[in-house]
Scaffold this motif. Sequence first.
Motif, PDB file in Angstrom:
ATOM      1  N   THR B 111     -24.768  14.087 -20.245  1.00  0.00           N
ATOM      2  CA  THR B 111     -23.307  13.032 -20.247  1.00  0.00           C
ATOM      3  C   THR B 111     -23.535  12.197 -21.175  1.00  0.00           C
ATOM      4  O   THR B 111     -22.580  11.762 -21.664  1.00  0.00           O
ATOM      5  N   VAL B 114     -22.920  13.128 -24.760  1.00  0.00           N
ATOM      6  CA  VAL B 114     -21.705  13.595 -24.863  1.00  0.00           C
ATOM      7  C   VAL B 114     -20.882  12.268 -24.964  1.00  0.00           C
ATOM      8  O   VAL B 114     -20.082  12.164 -26.088  1.00  0.00           O
ATOM      9  N   GLN B 115     -21.348  11.383 -24.383  1.00  0.00           N
ATOM     10  CA  GLN B 115     -20.485   9.782 -24.365  1.00  0.00           C
ATOM     11  C   GLN B 115     -20.987   9.213 -25.754  1.00  0.00           C
ATOM     12  O   GLN B 115     -20.079   8.603 -26.462  1.00  0.00           O
ATOM     13  N   VAL B 117     -21.476  10.533 -28.426  1.00  0.00           N
ATOM     14  CA  VAL B 117     -20.696  11.141 -29.634  1.00  0.00           C
ATOM     15  C   VAL B 117     -19.256  10.294 -29.771  1.00  0.00           C
ATOM     16  O   VAL B 117     -19.012  10.050 -30.955  1.00  0.00           O
ATOM     17  N   HIS B 118     -18.762  10.139 -28.744  1.00  0.00           N
ATOM     18  CA  HIS B 118     -17.806   9.536 -28.559  1.00  0.00           C
ATOM     19  C   HIS B 118     -17.367   7.936 -28.975  1.00  0.00           C
ATOM     20  O   HIS B 118     -16.965   7.302 -29.703  1.00  0.00           O
ATOM     21  N   ARG B 121     -17.579   8.351 -32.541  1.00  0.00           N
ATOM     22  CA  ARG B 121     -16.577   8.595 -33.060  1.00  0.00           C
ATOM     23  C   ARG B 121     -15.484   7.339 -33.052  1.00  0.00           C
ATOM     24  O   ARG B 121     -14.554   7.059 -33.928  1.00  0.00           O
ATOM     25  N   LEU B 122     -15.840   6.564 -31.838  1.00  0.00           N
ATOM     26  CA  LEU B 122     -14.728   5.512 -31.508  1.00  0.00           C
ATOM     27  C   LEU B 122     -14.986   4.188 -32.393  1.00  0.00           C
ATOM     28  O   LEU B 122     -14.516   3.280 -32.679  1.00  0.00           O
ATOM     29  N   GLY B 123     -16.459   3.835 -32.840  1.00  0.00           N
ATOM     30  CA  GLY B 123     -16.830   2.824 -33.952  1.00  0.00           C
ATOM     31  C   GLY B 123     -16.909   1.670 -33.308  1.00  0.00           C
ATOM     32  O   GLY B 123     -17.017   0.931 -33.991  1.00  0.00           O
ATOM     33  N   ALA B 124     -16.939   1.449 -31.819  1.00  0.00           N
ATOM     34  CA  ALA B 124     -16.925  -0.052 -31.440  1.00  0.00           C
ATOM     35  C   ALA B 124     -18.218  -0.404 -31.484  1.00  0.00           C
ATOM     36  O   ALA B 124     -18.943  -0.630 -30.426  1.00  0.00           O
ATOM     37  N   ARG B 140     -28.230  15.396 -34.047  1.00  0.00           N
ATOM     38  CA  ARG B 140     -27.014  16.409 -33.531  1.00  0.00           C
ATOM     39  C   ARG B 140     -26.988  17.498 -34.576  1.00  0.00           C
ATOM     40  O   ARG B 140     -26.680  18.473 -34.276  1.00  0.00           O
TER      41      ARG B 140
END
Lengths: 213, 213
Positions: B111, B114-115, B117-118, B121-124, B140
């Motif tokens: 989990t 998967v988190q 990856v976000h 993606r979200l770049g924060a 990955r």
Amino acid sequence: MKIDAAATAPRTDGAGNIEILTAAAECFTEQGFHASSIDDVARRLGATKGRVYHYYRSKTDLFFDVHREGMRRNFDAVRPAMKLPGTGAVRLAHMLRHHALSMMENLAFETVVVQGVHMHRLGATTPAQRRTLAELMTIRNDFEALFKGVAYEGVEDGSLRIPDVSIAIKAALGAINWIAVWYRPRLGETRDDREILAEKLVDTQMSGLAART
Amino acid sequence: MKIDAAATAPRTDGAGNIEILTAAAECFTEQGFHASSIDDVARRLGATKGRVYHYYRSKTDLFFDVHREGMRRNFDAVRPAMKLPGTGAVRLAHMLRHHALSMMENLAFETVVVQGVHMHRLGATTPAQRRTLAELMTIRNDFEALFKGVAYEGVEDGSLRIPDVSIAIKAALGAINWIAVWYRPRLGETRDDREILAEKLVDTQMSGLAART
């Protein structure tokens, strides 16, 4: 936009605030929810913070409405495909294809939807927020149910052969939803390009990977 | 545990700190990354904050190592299946099945993956964190490449019929990775139960949903 109608309470019907929702979806997707502020959303919108607060009490409320709008677009994309003529297999393929296109064409909104699932799963929320997330999860379950319903019809009419519809639909939707993780539109990409990509994704789900012998 | 060897610098090899990583994976999964503190991780571990800080400078470093360990387990699950005898189709099915089992049996770690990856993606993140996330994304991609390699072998030997291997593998892995979103172990669930579930998920990917006419 009917600002007057919304003057007494935060608007959550998504009717008059689609610009705010779009700016918020883009902020959350690019910077992440935690790193985004209402200020960032207002700046992207070229508006004052006051305009955003006129509609939304908090960033979390804004997040929830972005999630709702993302799901609304998914439903809108899939419902007409559901009602097309043809076997269950034909209609399920249409629905998956339109869902894939909706994921690509509403990428910022749908990335927030995927993120929302994790927020729910991860539980870092107040009781009131958990109630709203539970409502959003119900909407998601209803969405999944549309696919399951058509899948059962396909099993009935002999066009689908699915031993476990619930698991198979979770797998197929996972394959499509995963778009939010890896897809980025290419420069100059057209609707045709996206339709070809959607077709390939759906073809894997309908026909599988193994050669038919 | 060789504490001495780690005394001069934070350990990030995952060798002597698996208990910390497990506690952290559980905290991040249950409470979310942002709502979890090093204190929470220490409390779950029944240890002092000092023990956690001995290995990790920050919560983000801890998150990265949980991600690495989750990917390590995915590789460990899939590599032996890759080397089994049989056609590309047979080996790809084995790999997907073992990946599905790894997702279920390492749910907290996966989990977080998967988190992660976000988060990427979200770049924060800071520049240093972005470098580490880029490294994790490479891992990955390498993982995805294992599946693609076997898929190409299957196309070659005629056991797979895949017009676009890259897209088809993304879809199949999405179907499996989506487990992190919906799967919860049932009370009294056995390995057999999980194998049946994995088999159903993989069957959808290999054989598809449409009836063969």
